[in-house]
Scaffold this active site. Sequence first.
Site, PDB file in Angstrom:
ATOM      1  N   SER A  82      74.756 -99.795 -24.476  1.00 46.74           N
ATOM      2  CA  SER A  82      74.163 -99.270 -26.069  1.00 46.74           C
ATOM      3  C   SER A  82      73.908 -97.749 -26.164  1.00 46.74           C
ATOM      4  O   SER A  82      73.478 -97.326 -27.228  1.00 46.74           O
ATOM      5  CB  SER A  82      73.255-100.184 -26.763  1.00 46.74           C
ATOM      6  OG  SER A  82      72.112-100.185 -25.957  1.00 46.74           O
ATOM      7  N   TYR A  83      73.515 -97.159 -25.018  1.00 47.91           N
ATOM      8  CA  TYR A  83      73.087 -96.007 -24.946  1.00 47.91           C
ATOM      9  C   TYR A  83      74.175 -94.917 -25.695  1.00 47.91           C
ATOM     10  O   TYR A  83      75.211 -94.816 -24.877  1.00 47.91           O
ATOM     11  CB  TYR A  83      72.659 -95.565 -23.794  1.00 47.91           C
ATOM     12  CG  TYR A  83      71.486 -96.202 -23.171  1.00 47.91           C
ATOM     13  CD1 TYR A  83      70.544 -96.963 -24.015  1.00 47.91           C
ATOM     14  CD2 TYR A  83      71.018 -95.910 -21.974  1.00 47.91           C
ATOM     15  CE1 TYR A  83      69.332 -97.416 -23.412  1.00 47.91           C
ATOM     16  CE2 TYR A  83      69.812 -96.603 -21.407  1.00 47.91           C
ATOM     17  CZ  TYR A  83      69.099 -97.437 -22.077  1.00 47.91           C
ATOM     18  OH  TYR A  83      67.858 -97.965 -21.854  1.00 47.91           O
ATOM     19  N   ALA A  84      73.900 -94.193 -26.584  1.00 43.91           N
ATOM     20  CA  ALA A  84      74.596 -93.391 -27.364  1.00 43.91           C
ATOM     21  C   ALA A  84      76.295 -94.039 -27.529  1.00 43.91           C
ATOM     22  O   ALA A  84      77.266 -93.326 -27.359  1.00 43.91           O
ATOM     23  CB  ALA A  84      74.849 -91.916 -26.380  1.00 43.91           C
TER      24      ALA A  84
END
Length: 341
Positions: A82-84
């Site tokens: 889900s990061y960036a």
Amino acid sequence: MSRKGAGVEYPHPVTTVLPIDEADARFPTLARRRVLGASGPRVFPIAIGGNAFGWTASEDSAYGILDAYRDLGGNLIDTADSYAAGRSESIIGDWMRSRGVRDDVVVATKIGKSAQNPGLTSSAVSASIEASLTRLRTDRIDVLFLHYDDESVPFEETLVAVDENIRRGTVRFVGASDHSANRILEARIIAGQLGLTPFTALQCRYNLLHRREFEGSLAGMADQQALGVMPRFALDGGFLAGNYRTRSELDLNSTGNIVLGGDAETHLNRRGQKVLATLDRIATELDCAPATVALAWLLSRSTVTAPVVGASNPGQVADLMAAVDVVLTRQQVAALDDVSA
């Protein structure tokens, strides 16, 4: 900046410090490794976090941070699908491919919070792992963390889906992220009953300003199950590095550099300032940076294996990694314990 306390001995009853082997000879001090959990991979005691990659840190900046980290002996990279929106994984995968270092690093990623494959159903777990493998440009994930406790899904379903990937070889080890002590115990019971691979590691928020959530039953459970603990937000978004001491500094820095995972504004109070003052004093005594001291305090905790910490530029990496060479005295640890209680 010079650093005192080289040749640190690690007083850890749970995590094991292994001797430097031939492959680590070019890093005579910083390449010391610990076993993550009871029998996980050998990792450097500081993990570099990728939550800013593809967001506030450009690809070029991320490459510079990762290069600096590896050059100093680091081998544990932490990210999430889900990061960036997956961009963090892609940058890390491209970096590993361009440098030819996949076999030299331990990649940890988290699943469950991506917009494409939300949740931890069996189908979501399988789809998330495949997507992460593609972005990371690899055939296996070294440590797969469940990014949160999805209580809407039977725990058995999630754990079986992960175990199927472990048996397939696409995942090596599994860990929990932000799970309660009771749920970690439940997972161990399920694993025992169904013959599944148990948790190896635990991620949770833990630093000098956030102690209550971990210390107590969760720390006790991690110790009992010999889990490798990787505290997230180890510097609380930069506050414990001394980046934000006044509201004007917070406003100025937030304009061009979002505080990642930190509560800097809530710490601009008497307690927060006293913690910073103590970090400053000890940093002066040891001739190192406040961030180094904050991480050294975490590494002095018996259950902690490798704090996860981010950098906004390559120049910050050395101070972060220097924490493994800093030995805090009993008096210094006690002072930090007292001021942060």
